[in-house]
Write an enzyme that holds these catalytic residues in place. Structure first.
Site: not given
Length: 303
Positions: A85-87
């Site tokens: 779950m990047d960003g």
């Protein structure tokens, strides 16, 4: 004269026919990069047409049919999706907000993805929430995350999913450890999707703890060296569920960042530039469609 320059996928007809005095449904399409509308409104029509036309000048570099439900193959649905779950931080910075505002989207967005995945028949989601390397971040950010993770119970205790936490729990704050124990105990009987949250987790850590456990059992006479094989090692890993079929990483980076290193041996990877707070149902379906178009050989050959 109307003009249309495009690449097109998954339309019911391979050809597109333009005629005057008709309309084009923009709601049925996504990925419009360039659009020029000279003094004419764009009329929305019914979705699913295999003939589209417009009485205006439409120029686009990419036009893609958006109705993904009919493109999903239930028989090829991934059973287990791993999710990086990047960003979240970049999402907040892009909006001029404190990074904490991006992190606040983590659990609500993850719950949304679980709800969608349950309807699609996906059985397991393993989500990377906090790595063993994330302790290197600023103390204020880490403290905020530890407090935010305590919302785990409120967010998921009544969601119908079964929640498990993997990672080194003993390094976490005691209040968070109690919250984890309560959430796992409360949801252990749920028959819905199994949500595995990797918290203070790393692939190196998981492989090392599994190795130490096996060595300890061998030294204490509980197993012979000849008994050590892949299946035994799988059982000693913290994940304790079938390996992921599909890994999705949001945020644009194309690496696994020490996540499920052993378990990802034959997992299909999907990388998207979409930041996690913006990742929604259509993005998930697009990733699954991409997965279903691949031919998984697991090191063998099929002719």
């Amino acid at each position: 004269m109307s003009s249309l320059v495009l690449q097109c996928w998954k339309l019911s007809s391979p050809s597109l026919i333009l005629q005057q005095n008709t309309s084009i449904s923009m709601g049925a399409f996504k990925g419009i990069h360039k659009l020029q509308i000279p003094n004419s409104p764009l009329t929305v029509s019914a979705r699913g047409l295999n003939k589209i036309s417009c009485s205006l000048s439409l120029q686009t570099e990419k036009l893609c049919y958006e109705d993904n439900d009919n493109d999903l193959d239930e028989e090829l649905m991934p059973k287990h999706i791993a999710l990086i779950m990047d960003g979240n931080r970049r999402w907040a910075k892009d909006k001029g907000l404190d990074v904490s505002e991006g992190h606040k989207h983590l659990f609500p967005k993850l719950k949304e993805i679980c709800d969608i995945s349950s309807k699609l028949g996906i059985q397991v989601i393993t989500a990377f929430a906090f790595s063993t390397e994330n302790w290197k971040r600023a103390k204020g950010e880490v403290d905020f995350l530890m407090q935010m993770f305590e919302e785990l119970y409120d967010e998921f205790s009544r969601s119908g999913v079964r929640v498990s936490i993997i990672g080194c729990k003993t390094d976490l704050p005691m209040t968070l450890q109690k919250c984890i124990a309560l959430t796992e105990e409360t949801t252990k009987g749920n028959k819905g999707l199994h949500l595995v949250i990797a918290l203070n987790y790393g692939g190196y850590y998981d492989i090392l703890q599994a190795t130490k456990s096996i060595v300890n059992k061998a030294m204490n006479g509980l197993l012979d060296v000849e008994d050590i094989n892949k299946n035994l090692f799988d059982q000693e890993l913290e994940s304790k569920c079938p390996n992921p079929d599909l890994l999705i990483r949001t945020g644009g980076d194309q690496r696994v960042s020490n996540f499920l290193l052993w378990q990802l041996a034959y997992t299909e990877f999907y990388f998207t530039k979409t930041l996690f707070p913006d990742f929604g149902e259509e993005d998930l379906k697009e990733a699954i469609i991409n997965f279903q178009q691949r031919h998984r050989r697991f090191g063998g050959h099929t002719y």
